[in-house]
Structure formats: C-alpha cells, structure tokens
Design a protein around this motif. Structure first.
Motif, PDB file in Angstrom:
ATOM      1  N   PRO A 234      30.631  36.007  39.632  1.00 53.54           N
ATOM      2  CA  PRO A 234      32.099  35.958  39.729  1.00 53.54           C
ATOM      3  C   PRO A 234      32.569  36.327  41.131  1.00 53.54           C
ATOM      4  N   GLN A 235      33.431  35.500  41.700  1.00 58.44           N
ATOM      5  CA  GLN A 235      33.928  35.754  43.061  1.00 58.44           C
ATOM      6  C   GLN A 235      35.253  36.499  42.981  1.00 58.44           C
ATOM      7  N   ARG A 236      35.127  37.836  42.945  1.00 58.34           N
ATOM      8  CA  ARG A 236      36.308  38.676  42.793  1.00 58.34           C
ATOM      9  C   ARG A 236      36.388  39.667  43.937  1.00 58.34           C
ATOM     10  N   ASP A 237      37.613  40.049  44.260  1.00 56.48           N
ATOM     11  CA  ASP A 237      37.812  41.031  45.334  1.00 56.48           C
ATOM     12  C   ASP A 237      37.137  42.348  44.987  1.00 56.48           C
ATOM     13  N   PRO A 238      36.612  43.090  45.992  1.00 55.10           N
ATOM     14  CA  PRO A 238      36.578  42.652  47.393  1.00 55.10           C
ATOM     15  C   PRO A 238      35.468  41.638  47.642  1.00 55.10           C
ATOM     16  N   LEU A 239      35.785  40.599  48.407  1.00 58.55           N
ATOM     17  CA  LEU A 239      34.820  39.576  48.778  1.00 58.55           C
ATOM     18  C   LEU A 239      34.223  39.923  50.131  1.00 58.55           C
ATOM     19  N   VAL A 276      22.553  41.280  55.071  1.00 63.03           N
ATOM     20  CA  VAL A 276      23.122  40.232  54.221  1.00 63.03           C
ATOM     21  C   VAL A 276      24.577  40.560  53.958  1.00 63.03           C
ATOM     22  N   ASP A 277      25.332  39.528  53.539  1.00 63.20           N
ATOM     23  CA  ASP A 277      26.757  39.729  53.292  1.00 63.20           C
ATOM     24  C   ASP A 277      26.995  40.802  52.243  1.00 63.20           C
ATOM     25  N   GLN A 278      27.970  41.657  52.515  1.00 70.64           N
ATOM     26  CA  GLN A 278      28.432  42.649  51.539  1.00 70.64           C
ATOM     27  C   GLN A 278      29.770  42.185  50.990  1.00 70.64           C
ATOM     28  N   PRO A 279      30.082  42.405  49.680  1.00 71.24           N
ATOM     29  CA  PRO A 279      29.308  43.078  48.634  1.00 71.24           C
ATOM     30  C   PRO A 279      28.091  42.272  48.161  1.00 71.24           C
ATOM     31  N   ILE A 280      27.182  43.009  47.455  1.00 77.09           N
ATOM     32  CA  ILE A 280      25.978  42.426  46.874  1.00 77.09           C
ATOM     33  C   ILE A 280      26.071  42.579  45.357  1.00 77.09           C
ATOM     34  N   TRP A 281      25.746  41.520  44.616  1.00 77.20           N
ATOM     35  CA  TRP A 281      25.894  41.482  43.153  1.00 77.20           C
ATOM     36  C   TRP A 281      24.522  41.642  42.491  1.00 77.20           C
ATOM     37  N   ILE A 282      24.378  42.643  41.559  1.00 78.03           N
ATOM     38  CA  ILE A 282      23.076  42.938  40.950  1.00 78.03           C
ATOM     39  C   ILE A 282      23.243  43.076  39.439  1.00 78.03           C
ATOM     40  N   PRO A 283      23.079  41.996  38.662  1.00 78.40           N
ATOM     41  CA  PRO A 283      23.279  42.052  37.201  1.00 78.40           C
ATOM     42  C   PRO A 283      22.022  42.470  36.443  1.00 78.40           C
ATOM     43  N   ILE A 284      22.230  43.145  35.289  1.00 79.89           N
ATOM     44  CA  ILE A 284      21.138  43.627  34.444  1.00 79.89           C
ATOM     45  C   ILE A 284      21.497  43.385  32.974  1.00 79.89           C
ATOM     46  N   VAL A 325      32.278  33.460  33.988  1.00 83.87           N
ATOM     47  CA  VAL A 325      32.586  34.260  35.176  1.00 83.87           C
ATOM     48  C   VAL A 325      33.881  35.052  35.020  1.00 83.87           C
ATOM     49  N   ASN A 326      34.730  34.631  34.091  1.00 88.28           N
ATOM     50  CA  ASN A 326      36.004  35.322  33.900  1.00 88.28           C
ATOM     51  C   ASN A 326      35.932  36.437  32.864  1.00 88.28           C
ATOM     52  N   SER A 327      34.755  36.639  32.265  1.00 85.97           N
ATOM     53  CA  SER A 327      34.644  37.636  31.202  1.00 85.97           C
ATOM     54  C   SER A 327      34.287  39.029  31.728  1.00 85.97           C
ATOM     55  N   TRP A 328      33.860  39.134  32.977  1.00 87.20           N
ATOM     56  CA  TRP A 328      33.451  40.427  33.522  1.00 87.20           C
ATOM     57  C   TRP A 328      34.648  41.351  33.692  1.00 87.20           C
ATOM     58  N   ILE A 329      34.482  42.609  33.247  1.00 87.36           N
ATOM     59  CA  ILE A 329      35.555  43.600  33.395  1.00 87.36           C
ATOM     60  C   ILE A 329      35.030  44.780  34.225  1.00 87.36           C
ATOM     61  N   LEU A 330      35.931  45.413  34.961  1.00 89.40           N
ATOM     62  CA  LEU A 330      35.559  46.552  35.805  1.00 89.40           C
ATOM     63  C   LEU A 330      35.380  47.801  34.946  1.00 89.40           C
ATOM     64  N   LEU A 331      34.197  48.419  35.036  1.00 88.47           N
ATOM     65  CA  LEU A 331      33.908  49.632  34.270  1.00 88.47           C
ATOM     66  C   LEU A 331      34.048  50.904  35.111  1.00 88.47           C
ATOM     67  N   ASP A 332      33.723  50.807  36.380  1.00 91.63           N
ATOM     68  CA  ASP A 332      33.782  51.993  37.230  1.00 91.63           C
ATOM     69  C   ASP A 332      33.813  51.579  38.697  1.00 91.63           C
ATOM     70  N   ARG A 333      34.458  52.404  39.496  1.00 82.73           N
ATOM     71  CA  ARG A 333      34.482  52.207  40.953  1.00 82.73           C
ATOM     72  C   ARG A 333      34.323  53.567  41.609  1.00 82.73           C
ATOM     73  N   GLN A 334      33.436  53.668  42.592  1.00 84.29           N
ATOM     74  CA  GLN A 334      33.156  54.946  43.235  1.00 84.29           C
ATOM     75  C   GLN A 334      32.990  54.791  44.743  1.00 84.29           C
ATOM     76  N   ILE A 335      33.374  55.847  45.454  1.00 80.54           N
ATOM     77  CA  ILE A 335      33.020  56.030  46.856  1.00 80.54           C
ATOM     78  C   ILE A 335      32.247  57.334  46.917  1.00 80.54           C
ATOM     79  N   MET A 336      30.994  57.275  47.363  1.00 86.19           N
ATOM     80  CA  MET A 336      30.152  58.459  47.387  1.00 86.19           C
ATOM     81  C   MET A 336      30.685  59.457  48.420  1.00 86.19           C
ATOM     82  N   VAL A 337      30.813  60.702  48.001  1.00 83.18           N
ATOM     83  CA  VAL A 337      31.355  61.753  48.867  1.00 83.18           C
ATOM     84  C   VAL A 337      30.259  62.760  49.177  1.00 83.18           C
ATOM     85  N   LYS A 338      30.002  62.971  50.466  1.00 86.78           N
ATOM     86  CA  LYS A 338      28.992  63.950  50.877  1.00 86.78           C
ATOM     87  C   LYS A 338      29.586  65.355  50.747  1.00 86.78           C
TER      88      LYS A 338
END
Length: 404
Positions: A234-239, A276-284, A325-338
């Motif tokens: 799915p080509q969704r933001d951020p691209l 390689v281009d970011q973001p990278i998509w890794i399905p499981i 491709v339209n069925s994917w829903i966002l479950l979580d979003r994180q920015i790692m904090v040191k």
C-alpha cells in the motif's frame, strides 16, 4: 678501573635507595587549629557544611566523619575550599558530624562537632512518587526522581506459602522521571510490593498493593511467515522522500535473513540492503488472528545501539486481507527516544542497558484482531529524515489475546 667503577655504581645505588625512603611531606608535626564559624545547610539526603579555615601554613585539607547505616563515612575538601558536602543519609533524623582540619603531615586537629538534619532523601522522594496501574501481564509503575539520584525500584510479590516477599523485577535509573513495567504475571488477584534502594543501601518502606494483571500470551513465533513479495504494497503517507514508490525490505545478505528477526534469539540479526528508499515495508503472516497488547524489540548492539540501521521512526500496520491494499489499518506509530537525550554517536550507560534489555511498546486498546502485520520503517538512526537508509533489528516479540 672496573673495581672503582663498580664501587661507584654501588654508592650511587645506595644513595638513591636512601633518597627513596618514605618521609613526611612536611616537617611541621604540629596539629592545625580546628575550623571555626561553622554553619550547616541541610540538603536532600545530606548537608553542606561551611566554615572558616585555620591560619596554619601546614593545613592540607578538611575532613568530616559521620555514620550512615552503621558505617563510618568520610568526606574531604582541600584547603582551597571552605565548604564540604555530605551525602548518603536515608532519613531526616538529626546526626552528629565531626569536622577535622588535617595537616600535610596527616596530623588532625581537635574535632568540631556539628549537628545536621537532612531534608527528605531521594530514596524516600522516589518512593513517595510511585503510582501503579494494571497492565497486560502485570502492572506499570510511574515515578519521579527530581534529584536524578541513582536508585533502583524493586518489584516484589508476596509468597503466601512462605509468608515473605520475593523479588520479581527491578529497574535501575538516574532519570528525573519514567515508567517501569512489570510483566510475566498470571491474570489473578495478587499482592505486590515496591521498594526503592539507593547506592548507600538506604531502603524505603514497602508500597503494598493488590491488583489483577490483564490476561495476555506471547504469540508463537514458529508460526510467523515472511510474506514479502506475496502481496501488493500500500502506497500511503509517509512516502519515500525520493518520490519513488515504497519498497519491501530486501535482505542485505543470506547471513542476515528475515527469519532471524523472530527466531527467539536476541543475538541474531535481520538486515536489509543499505541506501534504499525510506520508508521500507516488511509484512509478516503471524499464523493466528490476535488482539495485540504490546511488543518488544531488541536493537543491534555491539557498538551499534542508537545508531546505524536501528529503527528511529516506524509504524505497524495490520489487516486480515493483505491482498487488498486499502484494508491495512495503522496499529501503532513510534519515534524511538534515547533515555539520555545525547547526540547520535554518544551513549550513556543507561542508554546501552535499555537497548540491550529490549524496548517495549504498548498498543492502544480497542484495535481489531488481525492476522497480518507490516513493519513500516520510516527512517533509521543514521539517516533520520533521509531519503535513503536501511533497517536492522535483532528480535521482535508480540503479546496479546489470540482469537480462538
């Protein structure tokens, strides 16, 4: 000539040995006068003592002797200072302190006895700040540590058979605030406790409470399947900032396959190609449908923590119909904090400890159960906000409630 030469060497060596003999650094063997005009400023878990130095020319330093938990402690200040700092007290009681002036010949003055009354020590401040909340497989502990003291928060569970507390977890910290999570507990009403200890072995009282952890189980990683290239991305933001389409993760080499990411080994690595281009998509494909509670990741360590291709910002998406491709829903979003907040390339001991122990993140409540997830790696630590980058991790573990 040789005999005279050898005699000369012997005399030089003998003289050298004589000169190396230990002697007092000062020939004045008199004791200095005591300090005067002593004043006390009580601090959290200690005190700062100010004084007027004696006029003796042979003065070297001032020392304070006091007792903490039955042990005699010593604090020193040079003759260039007129204050001495005491720390390590675990209460707010009144304590006697002996102040001595010490000469260069290690002769001490008569003592000046002062009384201090420390303010609330950090170990008690942290204990009084603790709040708990029921969580998946245990509970979370929120704390404040305004003094940024080195403390350990110890989690306990009451053993009814032995009639005693048993330690089940611990968190070491010098942060000003944070969240400590206790996991691995059965979903039944139980009695738990928390105590705080500092580096002088001062121990707080026990925070005693009862709660029932929320049920969860670790998903079986032997059922996980790599489904890259099997379904459309799915080509969704951020691209990608390059303007190209988002791509799937491509292995760096056969030495670091994707299966390493969920093989139960926190020392094996999954590594994508670099630049390689970011973001990278890794399905499981997880093999089961589940409502997720939390997940934990382990960075690539060995000098790479908080850097290189370890993830900096990412999203986790989910679906039950990956072909749509339209069925994917966002479950979580994180920015790692040191934890330390130090710049990239600089890590504190706590930064390294946190990374090596694995980092845990919770999903929001109310998300639908899904079978397929995808890790969308937005950027990595060595290419924050960049158009290209790469991704590597040692391990991914998921918890939740499986749909039977």
């Amino acid at each position: 000539m040789k005999t005279l030469f050898h005699i000369g060497l012997f005399i030089m060596a003998f003289t050298s040995c004589q000169k190396a003999k230990n002697t007092p650094i000062d020939k004045d063997m008199s004791a200095p006068d005591p300090v005067s005009d002593v004043s006390v400023t009580n601090t959290s878990g200690g005190a700062q003592i100010s004084y007027t130095l004696p006029a003796n020319k042979n003065l070297l330093y001032v020392k304070a002797e006091y007792t903490v938990n039955g042990e005699t402690k010593e604090a020193k200040a040079s003759f260039l200072a007129n204050t001495i700092t005491l720390e390590g007290f675990g209460d707010t009681n009144e304590h006697d302190v002996q102040i001595y002036a010490v000469s260069r010949a290690e002769k001490v003055s008569s003592p000046v006895v002062v009384k201090i009354k420390p303010l609330t020590p950090p170990v008690l401040k942290v204990r009084n700040s603790l709040t708990t909340k029921t969580s998946f497989g245990g509970f979370s502990v929120e704390f404040r540590n305004d003094d940024r003291a080195n403390v350990v928060i110890i989690a306990l569970k009451w053993d009814e058979g032995l009639k005693e507390w048993k330690q089940i977890d611990a968190s070491y910290t010098a942060l000003d605030s944070g969240l400590f999570k206790v996991r691995g507990q059965d979903s039944v009403m139980q009695r738990f406790g928390l105590v705080v200890r500092d580096r002088w072995n001062n121990l707080s009282d026990t925070m005693d409470f009862q709660l029932k952890p929320i049920y969860e189980e670790q998903l079986d990683k032997t059922k996980f399947v790599d489904i890259r290239k099997k379904y459309p991305i799915p080509q969704r933001d951020p691209l990608p900032k390059s303007g190209a389409k988002m791509i799937e993760a491509v292995d760096y080499s056969s030495s670091y396959p994707m299966k390493n990411w969920y093989d139960g080994n926190t020392g094996s690595m999954f590594h994508t190609k670099q630049n390689v281009d970011q973001p990278i998509w890794i399905p499981i494909d997880l093999g089961v449908k589940a409502n997720f509670s939390r997940y934990k990741i382990w960075q690539r360590n060995g000098g790479f923590v908080w850097g290189h291709g370890n993830p900096h910002e990412w999203e986790i998406w989910g679906t039950n119909t990956p072909s749509d491709v339209n069925s994917w829903i966002l479950l979580d979003r994180q920015i790692m904090v040191k934890p330390s907040g130090l710049p990239n390339g600089q890590n504190s001991n706590e930064d390294i400890d946190v990374a090596n122990a694995g980092q845990e993140y919770e999903f929001k409540e109310g998300l639908p159960a899904v079978r397929y997830i995808a890790w969308k790696n937005i950027d990595c630590w060595d290419a924050i906000g960049g158009a290209t980058g790469f991704f590597h991790l040692f391990e991914l573990t998921l918890w939740g409630q499986q749909n039977k």
